[in-house]
Design an enzyme around this catalytic site. Structure first.
Site, PDB file in Angstrom:
ATOM      1  N   GLY A 159       0.709  -1.425   0.528  1.00 46.94           N
ATOM      2  CA  GLY A 159      -0.216   0.268   0.109  1.00 46.94           C
ATOM      3  C   GLY A 159       0.399   1.032  -0.035  1.00 46.94           C
ATOM      4  O   GLY A 159       0.290   2.570  -0.683  1.00 46.94           O
ATOM      5  N   ASP A 160       1.665   1.271   0.199  1.00 45.18           N
ATOM      6  CA  ASP A 160       2.997   2.470   0.238  1.00 45.18           C
ATOM      7  C   ASP A 160       3.833   1.992   0.308  1.00 45.18           C
ATOM      8  O   ASP A 160       5.192   2.219   0.559  1.00 45.18           O
ATOM      9  CB  ASP A 160       2.765   3.494   1.401  1.00 45.18           C
ATOM     10  N   LEU A 161       4.685   1.713  -1.210  1.00 45.97           N
ATOM     11  CA  LEU A 161       5.874   0.401  -0.967  1.00 45.97           C
ATOM     12  C   LEU A 161       6.575   1.744  -2.523  1.00 45.97           C
ATOM     13  O   LEU A 161       6.399   2.063  -3.456  1.00 45.97           O
ATOM     14  CB  LEU A 161       5.473  -0.644  -2.151  1.00 45.97           C
ATOM     15  N   ASN A 165      10.348   2.408   1.930  1.00 43.55           N
ATOM     16  CA  ASN A 165      10.263   1.758   2.844  1.00 43.55           C
ATOM     17  C   ASN A 165      10.006   0.552   2.262  1.00 43.55           C
ATOM     18  O   ASN A 165       9.808  -0.579   2.910  1.00 43.55           O
ATOM     19  CB  ASN A 165       8.491   1.856   2.565  1.00 43.55           C
TER      20      ASN A 165
END
Length: 264
Positions: A159-161, A165
């Site tokens: 979801g927030d790659l 991260n």
């Protein structure tokens, strides 16, 4: 419970300065002789990400050593080398390949699914609200509706790659941290890569064309569909920037969205 209470309960030794984010409190610690990170979630979104980290069981992700409620004790990864610095320093292709490898670890087939993951229709609510402004927002909302209505290869998503991260373990290679935890089409997870490591870099002449082709090749994706997701996601990001009164970031995100739509 507080960070201090878990230091006592889990016999942890502080090993650096505390980090406070909008959704979590973090503290580098030592646990049983190994470097670890203690994370206490302070929002439902962060706790959902914690739950996904537990579910991943260290496959493609930092290992979770202990967990209880909103609190995780997990493997501490290295801050350097840094994928953003790699990409901005002329090794964009190498950074992209590392990101695709990390995504493959997250997307690996596993039995069952973690509970209570929001779907992409829910995730795109800010774009739905903003599309009444017309222009690039409206165009992106049409694209998002089409993609969400007919998803392909649905599975749990990070979801927030992005470059910040995915960090390195000396023993296990590049691993993800800090997921949002979503359910939806696998291709969505690659869209944010193309909006990073900075929006200015994302808009560099020829960069979106080259990196979208590379991601499609590395991850086995349809490039046109990937670009459609980039167009939708970048406009969603612009809507979030508007909510936070970040006008320049919103303008740049809309420019990425328009560029992605023009390349399909």
């Amino acid at each position: 419970m507080s960070v201090d209470s878990y230091l006592r309960r889990w016999n942890l030794t502080p090993d650096g300065a505390a980090i406070c984010t909008p959704g979590s409190d973090l503290l580098p610690v030592v646990w049983q002789g190994r470097p670890a990170m203690l994370k206490v979630a302070r929002s439902a979104e962060e706790q959902r990400g914690n739950d996904l980290m537990v579910w991943l069981e260290g496959e493609g992700a930092a290992r979770v050593y202990r967990h209880e409620g909103a609190t995780l004790l997990m493997e501490r990864l290295e801050a350097t080398p840094n994928l953003a610095a790699l990409a901005l320093g002329g090794q964009d292709d190498a950074a992209t390949r590392i990101l695709c490898g990390a995504a493959a670890g997250v997307h690996r087939e596993r039995p069952g699914r973690p509970p209570d993951l929001p779907d992409l229709h829910r995730w795109f609510r800010s774009l739905e609200a903003t599309q009444t402004q017309g222009g690039a927002f409206a165009q992106a909302w049409v694209t998002a509706q089409r993609l969400i209505a007919e998803p392909q290869d649905v599975r749990p998503l990070h979801g927030d790659l992005h470059h910040g991260n995915v960090l390195r373990s000396p023993e296990r290679g590049w691993l993800v941290i800090d997921p949002k935890g979503l359910i939806g089409e696998r291709t969505f997870d690659f869209a944010n890569m193309l909006c990073n490591p900075t929006l200015a870099h994302a808009l560099t002449l020829g960069r979106l064309e080259r990196q979208s082709a590379l991601i499609a090749q590395e991850a086995g994706l349809d490039r046109a569909r990937l670009l459609a997701w980039v167009g939708a996601y970048a406009a969603l990001s612009a809507a979030w920037h508007l909510e936070d009164a970040q006008m320049e970031q919103a303008r740049q995100s809309l420019a990425v969205s328009a560029l992605a739509h023009s390349l399909r």
